[in-house]
Scaffold this active site. Structure first.
Site, PDB file in Angstrom:
ATOM      1  N   GLY A  40       0.842  -1.189   0.000  1.00 47.53           N
ATOM      2  CA  GLY A  40       0.000   0.000   0.000  1.00 47.53           C
ATOM      3  C   GLY A  40       0.884   1.249   0.000  1.00 47.53           C
ATOM      4  O   GLY A  40       1.483   1.560  -1.010  1.00 47.53           O
ATOM      5  N   SER A 107       6.694  -4.366  -2.067  1.00 51.23           N
ATOM      6  CA  SER A 107       6.233  -3.038  -2.450  1.00 51.23           C
ATOM      7  C   SER A 107       6.370  -2.106  -1.239  1.00 51.23           C
ATOM      8  O   SER A 107       7.460  -2.002  -0.682  1.00 51.23           O
ATOM      9  CB  SER A 107       4.790  -3.132  -2.979  1.00 51.23           C
ATOM     10  OG  SER A 107       4.405  -1.965  -3.633  1.00 51.23           O
ATOM     11  N   TRP A 108       5.301  -1.426  -0.815  1.00 54.01           N
ATOM     12  CA  TRP A 108       5.390  -0.639   0.421  1.00 54.01           C
ATOM     13  C   TRP A 108       5.805  -1.536   1.597  1.00 54.01           C
ATOM     14  O   TRP A 108       6.479  -1.083   2.517  1.00 54.01           O
ATOM     15  CB  TRP A 108       4.058   0.050   0.717  1.00 54.01           C
ATOM     16  CG  TRP A 108       3.910   0.429   2.165  1.00 54.01           C
ATOM     17  CD1 TRP A 108       3.139  -0.195   3.110  1.00 54.01           C
ATOM     18  CD2 TRP A 108       4.592   1.493   2.864  1.00 54.01           C
ATOM     19  NE1 TRP A 108       3.292   0.406   4.352  1.00 54.01           N
ATOM     20  CE2 TRP A 108       4.177   1.452   4.217  1.00 54.01           C
ATOM     21  CE3 TRP A 108       5.507   2.472   2.473  1.00 54.01           C
ATOM     22  CZ2 TRP A 108       4.628   2.349   5.180  1.00 54.01           C
ATOM     23  CZ3 TRP A 108       5.970   3.370   3.437  1.00 54.01           C
ATOM     24  CH2 TRP A 108       5.534   3.311   4.765  1.00 54.01           C
ATOM     25  N   ASP A 264       8.341  -4.609 -13.705  1.00 56.32           N
ATOM     26  CA  ASP A 264       7.570  -3.951 -12.655  1.00 56.32           C
ATOM     27  C   ASP A 264       7.595  -2.450 -12.932  1.00 56.32           C
ATOM     28  O   ASP A 264       8.653  -1.822 -12.884  1.00 56.32           O
ATOM     29  CB  ASP A 264       8.221  -4.260 -11.295  1.00 56.32           C
ATOM     30  CG  ASP A 264       7.447  -3.718 -10.107  1.00 56.32           C
ATOM     31  OD1 ASP A 264       6.637  -2.803 -10.290  1.00 56.32           O
ATOM     32  OD2 ASP A 264       7.695  -4.204  -8.982  1.00 56.32           O
ATOM     33  N   HIS A 292       4.760  -6.418 -11.198  1.00 58.81           N
ATOM     34  CA  HIS A 292       4.856  -6.007  -9.798  1.00 58.81           C
ATOM     35  C   HIS A 292       4.252  -6.995  -8.798  1.00 58.81           C
ATOM     36  O   HIS A 292       4.743  -7.147  -7.687  1.00 58.81           O
ATOM     37  CB  HIS A 292       4.155  -4.654  -9.634  1.00 58.81           C
ATOM     38  CG  HIS A 292       4.178  -4.114  -8.245  1.00 58.81           C
ATOM     39  ND1 HIS A 292       5.350  -3.731  -7.606  1.00 58.81           N
ATOM     40  CD2 HIS A 292       3.175  -3.889  -7.338  1.00 58.81           C
ATOM     41  CE1 HIS A 292       5.061  -3.289  -6.391  1.00 58.81           C
ATOM     42  NE2 HIS A 292       3.758  -3.383  -6.205  1.00 58.81           N
TER      43      HIS A 292
END
Length: 314
Positions: A40, A107-108, A264, A292
């Site tokens: 996120g 990711s985050w 990605d 991604h």
């Protein structure tokens, strides 16, 4: 990935006067503890996230970060910073009476995993990271202003459509105004458009079912508002802080495997490569036919191989 399992324990942890986190435990009660750090920010966990880990070897800990998923209050931006979340992870470790644990994030989730490990290097047994994101201005510019737009022009057009032409020079700022509108309809419409842009660009082969996630009012509202809040505030850290030598030196001793999709466009491979350059000891895998998403076959396979490798780490 391992078969889907149900948690054997679910609970909440009050981490401030305002915020209460949802967390759950699954797998082996006496297994090696591993904390799954979702993306996120604002994404929340999914039941499939348990399947990256061998349930006979791992005590699997999932939690929803402030304002995300089943944590309350939903979509709250108050007292919601990277360093609040780092403190929350440490509170959860103490609550569960865990000395050291494995840390897994994409990711985050990779951003927060690095921030947590650099803050508490003595509590991390291993790092399994995917789709490296360090929240530098250059990374945000590529995805939200000028970069991914060249590869997904149709989806970009939809993302642009809500923003008046005069405001399009700074899309994060322009969306910030709409995502914090007092008008519910304006806010939800912007949240869905923001979320759809990310869902439409997350896989090498565009997945309509993935894009449909953005149609959920509740998911989109939390996901878009919290992401935008973090991005407008530069992640509440110095630009490039997580890649600074003195920060990497704190975690250099931790075994780390990075899995990165070559195509990605949400978190381009240049950031994973930058991390490898400052931290040559880590093991970097670039998947040639992936974007991604952690759910892409080549990425999921290598993530499971990484957690299998770390399962018996003393």
């Amino acid at each position: 990935m391992y078969p889907e399992i149900k948690p054997y324990h679910t609970s909440t942890l009050k981490v401030s006067d305002l915020h209460t986190l949802y967390y759950e435990l699954s797998g082996n009660k006496d297994g090696a503890p591993v904390i799954f750090i979702h993306g996120g920010p604002g994404g929340g966990c999914d039941e499939k996230d348990r399947s990256f880990f061998n349930p006979s070897k791992y005590k699997i800990i999932l939690f929803d970060q402030r304002g995300a998923g089943k944590s309350t209050p939903t979509a709250s931006l108050e007292d919601n910073t990277t360093w609040d979340l780092v403190k929350d992870i440490e509170k959860l470790r103490e609550e569960l009476k865990i000395d050291k644990w494995h840390v897994f994030g994409g990711s985050w989730g990779s951003t927060l995993s690095l921030a947590y490990a650099q803050s508490h290097p003595d509590r991390v047994k291993s790092l399994t990271l995917r789709g490296i994101f360090t929240l530098r201005k250059s990374e945000l510019k590529f995805f939200y202003q000028d970069g991914a737009s060249h590869l997904f022009p149709e989806a970009w057009d939809e993302y642009l459509a809500l923003i008046p032409e005069a405001e399009r020079h700074d899309m994060i700022l322009a969306y910030h105004a709409q995502l914090n509108s007092v008008d519910d309809a304006t806010r939800i419409k912007a949240a869905k458009a923001w979320s759809k842009w990310e869902m439409a660009t997350s896989k090498l082969y565009v997945d309509p079912s993935y894009i449909n996630r953005a149609e959920s009012d509740e998911f989109a509202n939390a996901f878009a508002r919290i992401e935008n809040h973090y991005f407008i505030n530069d992640g509440f850290m110095r630009d490039g802080q997580l890649l600074e030598k003195q920060e990497i030196d704190r975690i250099r001793h931790i075994p780390c495997i990075v899995v990165q999709g070559r195509y990605d466009v949400v978190c381009p491979a240049t950031t994973a490569y930058a991390l490898k350059k400052v931290w040559p000891e880590l093991e970097l895998h670039i998947v040639p036919d992936a974007g991604h998403s952690a759910r892409e076959i080549g990425i999921a396979k290598l993530l499971v191989e990484a957690t299998d490798k770390f399962a018996n780490l003393e």
